[in-house]
Enzyme design. Structure first.
Site, PDB file in Angstrom:
ATOM      1  CG  ASP A 107      43.755  58.733  18.635  1.00 41.31           C
ATOM      2  OD1 ASP A 107      44.086  58.200  19.705  1.00 41.31           O
ATOM      3  OD2 ASP A 107      42.946  59.681  18.560  1.00 41.31           O
TER       4      ASP A 107
ATOM      5  CB  ALA B  80      45.278  45.664  28.492  1.00 40.27           C
TER       6      ALA B  80
ATOM      7  NE  ARG C 179      36.386  50.140  30.486  1.00 41.37           N
ATOM      8  CZ  ARG C 179      36.425  50.045  31.806  1.00 41.37           C
ATOM      9  NH1 ARG C 179      37.574  49.978  32.440  1.00 41.37           N
ATOM     10  NH2 ARG C 179      35.304  50.009  32.496  1.00 41.37           N
TER      11      ARG C 179
ATOM     12  CG  ASP D 165      43.663  42.813  32.067  1.00 39.06           C
ATOM     13  OD1 ASP D 165      43.720  41.860  32.874  1.00 39.06           O
ATOM     14  OD2 ASP D 165      43.663  44.002  32.427  1.00 39.06           O
TER      15      ASP D 165
ATOM     16  CD  GLU E 156      36.097  42.622  33.278  1.00 36.95           C
ATOM     17  OE1 GLU E 156      36.324  43.288  34.318  1.00 36.95           O
ATOM     18  OE2 GLU E 156      36.668  42.844  32.211  1.00 36.95           O
TER      19      GLU E 156
ATOM     20  CG  HIS F 113      39.616  44.671  34.367  1.00 37.23           C
ATOM     21  ND1 HIS F 113      38.359  45.041  33.981  1.00 37.23           N
ATOM     22  CD2 HIS F 113      40.385  45.782  34.194  1.00 37.23           C
ATOM     23  CE1 HIS F 113      38.354  46.316  33.604  1.00 37.23           C
ATOM     24  NE2 HIS F 113      39.573  46.784  33.733  1.00 37.23           N
ATOM     25  CB  ILE F 114      45.293  42.397  37.026  1.00 35.58           C
ATOM     26  CG1 ILE F 114      45.951  41.466  35.997  1.00 35.58           C
ATOM     27  CG2 ILE F 114      44.272  41.650  37.872  1.00 35.58           C
ATOM     28  CD1 ILE F 114      46.829  40.387  36.631  1.00 35.58           C
ATOM     29  CB  ALA F 115      46.197  46.117  32.420  1.00 36.23           C
TER      30      ALA F 115
END
Length: 326
Positions: free
Chosen positions: A171, A230, A232, A256, A261, A279-281
């Site tokens: 991170d 999942a 971007r 995802d 899209e 794209h449904i996470a």
């Protein structure tokens, strides 16, 4: 006052967000998600607020929406909203940071399991009349590399503990105390790519993260490793991923999210070691309702209570813009 929504999942599982707007005297106009830019502009000309998922809110749209005071992203990523243009127009931009963190973490871990045990491929073959003896790989006891240790990344780590996994994380602004307390080893990106059996991405699309995972990173990864995104589209270089999967540089991947899209065709779709999701996470009933309620509460705060909303992402702090002269 008028609120326009182009999010396909807004108030999908509950009328609570709509009832909240109505209770405060606001009119909702729900429009299709695939609305053209010209149609969007037409509907925003007299709108006071907008709720969007995928619609592009660019400078042209904002310029022709003189009454607009707030744009609420029905989700986390705001790469489809021109934050600088919104700031110049004194329009609040908000997102919802934590409402779907459990849903996305569950989904990401589900994709890891699906890759390891080849669940979608085996389901397809079985339904075709075969009875395949498919040998997968273990998840328990393996090493997971989490890129982005925010709210969702931390939830993935929590699930990984239940599978006895070693957890690596990268991170750019790490919470070292949290990592130490939860036995998460903070590492640099190169070490994470080289050492992980599973890599999962949980970070926004920015200039710094665009194309973050490409040819160089795939060459570092184990031939037995799996990649999950999942977060971007654009963070993974799709052409490089295709080559890595086809040439056996990595064992499998699941996306995802994509650069463009929605998609009907893509070279990745032809590969047996690739899982494609639309794209449904974050799409669970609880998560979607929480997203909607956060959006409408922000809208009511701005339009009715004339106060600063929560989760402002474009640095607009001047409460004077909420006056009736806006």
């Amino acid at each position: 006052m008028k609120v326009v929504s182009t999010s396909p999942s807004f108030a999908k599982y509950s009328n609570e967000p709509i009832e909240y707007l109505q209770k405060h005297g606001l009119e909702l106009v729900h429009l299709p998600a695939d609305l053209s830019e010209d149609e969007l502009i037409k509907n925003l000309k007299d709108a006071d607020a907008a709720i969007v998922a995928f619609s592009e809110i660019n400078s042209r749209v904002l310029e022709q929406a003189p009454a607009l005071k707030i744009v609420c992203k029905h989700g986390v990523g705001v790469d489809n909203i021109d934050l600088d243009a919104a700031r110049e127009k004194n329009v609040w931009v908000t997102n919802v940071t934590n409402a779907n963190m459990h849903a996305v973490a569950d989904f990401s871990f589900g994709l890891m399991l699906s890759l390891a045990r080849q669940i979608p491929q085996t389901d397809y073959l079985t339904k075709q009349g075969q009875w395949p003896r498919v040998f997968g790989t273990d998840v328990f006891g393996k090493t997971v590399g989490i890129i982005g240790l925010g709210a969702i990344g931390r939830e993935v780590a929590r699930r990984a503990k239940g599978f006895g996994m070693d957890i690596l994380a990268y991170d750019p602004f790490p919470n070292r105390e949290y990592a130490e307390q939860n036995n998460i080893k903070l590492v640099e990106l190169d070490e994470l790519f080289k050492s992980s059996d599973f890599i999962t991405l949980h970070l926004p699309l920015t200039e710094q993260t665009n194309g973050l995972v490409g040819k160089r990173q795939f060459e570092m990864m184990k031939n037995s490793a799996f990649l999950v995104n999942a977060s971007r589209g654009g963070i993974v270089v799709e052409a490089d991923l295709y080559n890595a999967l086809k040439n056996g540089e990595i064992a499998g991947a699941a996306l995802d999210v994509f650069v463009e899209e929605p998609l009907e065709k893509h070279p990745l779709f032809e590969l047996p070691n690739f899982i494609a999701m639309p794209h449904i996470a974050g799409y669970t009933d609880g998560a979607v309702n929480a997203l909607g309620m956060t959006c409408v509460k922000n809208i009511v705060d701005v339009l009715v209570r004339q106060k600063k909303p929560q989760f402002v992402v474009n640095g607009l702090e001047n409460v004077r813009v909420l006056s009736s002269t806006k």
